[in-house]
Design a protein around this motif. Sequence first.
Motif, short mmCIF file in Angstrom:
data_model
loop_
_atom_site.label_atom_id
_atom_site.label_comp_id
_atom_site.label_asym_id
_atom_site.label_seq_id
_atom_site.Cartn_x
_atom_site.Cartn_y
_atom_site.Cartn_z
N GLY A 264 8.52 2.75 1.69
CA GLY A 264 9.28 3.31 2.80
C GLY A 264 10.50 4.02 2.23
N ASP A 265 11.66 3.71 2.75
CA ASP A 265 12.90 4.32 2.28
C ASP A 265 13.62 3.47 1.24
N GLU A 266 13.04 2.33 0.87
CA GLU A 266 13.70 1.39 -0.03
C GLU A 266 13.27 1.60 -1.47
N VAL A 267 14.23 1.63 -2.39
CA VAL A 267 13.92 1.60 -3.83
C VAL A 267 13.65 0.15 -4.18
N ILE A 268 12.45 -0.13 -4.69
CA ILE A 268 12.04 -1.50 -4.98
C ILE A 268 11.93 -1.78 -6.48
N GLY A 269 11.92 -0.71 -7.28
CA GLY A 269 11.76 -0.88 -8.72
C GLY A 269 11.72 0.46 -9.41
N ARG A 270 11.19 0.44 -10.62
CA ARG A 270 11.08 1.67 -11.40
C ARG A 270 9.98 1.56 -12.43
N ALA A 271 9.59 2.71 -12.95
CA ALA A 271 8.61 2.78 -14.03
C ALA A 271 9.09 3.79 -15.06
N SER A 272 8.76 3.52 -16.31
CA SER A 272 9.04 4.45 -17.40
C SER A 272 7.74 4.62 -18.17
N ALA B 222 0.82 -1.22 0.00
CA ALA B 222 0.00 0.00 0.00
C ALA B 222 0.85 1.26 0.00
N GLY B 223 2.05 1.20 0.55
CA GLY B 223 2.90 2.38 0.64
C GLY B 223 3.80 2.60 -0.55
N VAL B 224 3.58 1.91 -1.65
CA VAL B 224 4.42 2.10 -2.84
C VAL B 224 4.18 3.49 -3.42
N ARG B 225 5.28 4.19 -3.68
CA ARG B 225 5.23 5.52 -4.29
C ARG B 225 6.11 5.55 -5.52
N LEU B 226 5.76 6.37 -6.47
CA LEU B 226 6.60 6.63 -7.63
C LEU B 226 7.10 8.06 -7.52
N ARG B 227 8.40 8.23 -7.71
CA ARG B 227 8.99 9.57 -7.61
C ARG B 227 10.21 9.66 -8.52
N PRO B 228 10.56 10.89 -8.92
CA PRO B 228 11.77 11.06 -9.72
C PRO B 228 13.01 10.70 -8.90
N PRO B 229 14.06 10.25 -9.55
CA PRO B 229 15.31 10.00 -8.84
C PRO B 229 15.86 11.29 -8.24
N PRO C 29 17.93 11.42 -28.07
CA PRO C 29 18.69 10.61 -29.04
C PRO C 29 17.73 9.94 -30.02
N ALA C 30 18.25 9.54 -31.17
CA ALA C 30 17.45 8.84 -32.17
C ALA C 30 16.79 7.61 -31.53
N GLY C 31 15.53 7.42 -31.81
CA GLY C 31 14.81 6.25 -31.31
C GLY C 31 14.23 6.40 -29.92
N ILE C 32 14.50 7.51 -29.26
CA ILE C 32 13.99 7.74 -27.90
C ILE C 32 12.83 8.73 -27.97
N VAL C 33 11.75 8.42 -27.27
CA VAL C 33 10.58 9.30 -27.21
C VAL C 33 10.54 9.98 -25.84
N PRO C 34 9.79 11.06 -25.72
CA PRO C 34 9.65 11.67 -24.39
C PRO C 34 9.10 10.63 -23.40
N GLU C 35 9.68 10.62 -22.21
CA GLU C 35 9.25 9.66 -21.20
C GLU C 35 9.50 10.21 -19.80
N THR C 36 8.73 9.71 -18.87
CA THR C 36 8.90 10.05 -17.46
C THR C 36 9.44 8.81 -16.77
N PHE C 37 10.63 8.95 -16.18
CA PHE C 37 11.28 7.85 -15.47
C PHE C 37 11.13 8.09 -13.97
N LEU C 38 10.59 7.09 -13.28
CA LEU C 38 10.32 7.23 -11.85
C LEU C 38 10.83 6.02 -11.09
N LEU C 39 11.32 6.26 -9.90
CA LEU C 39 11.69 5.17 -9.00
C LEU C 39 10.47 4.77 -8.21
N ALA C 40 10.34 3.49 -7.96
CA ALA C 40 9.29 2.97 -7.08
C ALA C 40 9.91 2.72 -5.72
N THR C 41 9.27 3.26 -4.69
CA THR C 41 9.79 3.10 -3.34
C THR C 41 8.71 2.54 -2.43
#
Length: 181
Positions: A84-92, A13-20, A70-82
């Motif tokens: 508590g204080d632990e980084v558990i994953g990421r989303a793009s 329940a406490g999973v958050r997405l935030r910028p690095p 760069p060629a082949g890259i589209v606009p994207e939002t990169f976020l860390l999944a946390t």
Amino acid sequence: MSVTNESYEPLTAGVRLRPPRASDERIVRAAHREMARDDGFDFALGLAPTMSWPEYLATLENRRRGINLPAGIVPETFLLATAGDEVIGRASIRHTLNDYLRRRGGHIGYAVLRQYRRCGYGTQILRRSIPIARQVGIGDILITCDDTNTGSQRIIESCGGRLESTPTWSDGTVIRRYWIS
């Protein structure tokens, strides 16, 4: 003893997405090395070994804003999944799709670090990514996974993904294409 997803809800329940942040360098670089070694997968998209951390954070901001891509890259939002204080994953969250992403990548990519898998975190990361995709103007969301990745199949389906097709790539890989409306 059988454990159900419901028993994980308090944990996830406490999973958050935030910028690095500046303070995330050590954990993100470690996660990047771990996923490359164990899964052949990039955790920190666009991170080169020689890139300074401030340069990487600036690159992510440029990608979010669609600047100097760069060629082949589209606009994207990169976020860390946390959790508590632990980084558990990421989303793009990719704001648009190019030909490759239309076929194989989709609008949302996510990853869960090995030690946090099979605990419901992937579902929460995807669930929290969907409103962000909507905020950047994505209506119907395309998400793909390899046909052999049953964990991702369950995650995508539990978040409302409807299977569209299962095309086979020239290398023999079967991709599952899902849409979330």
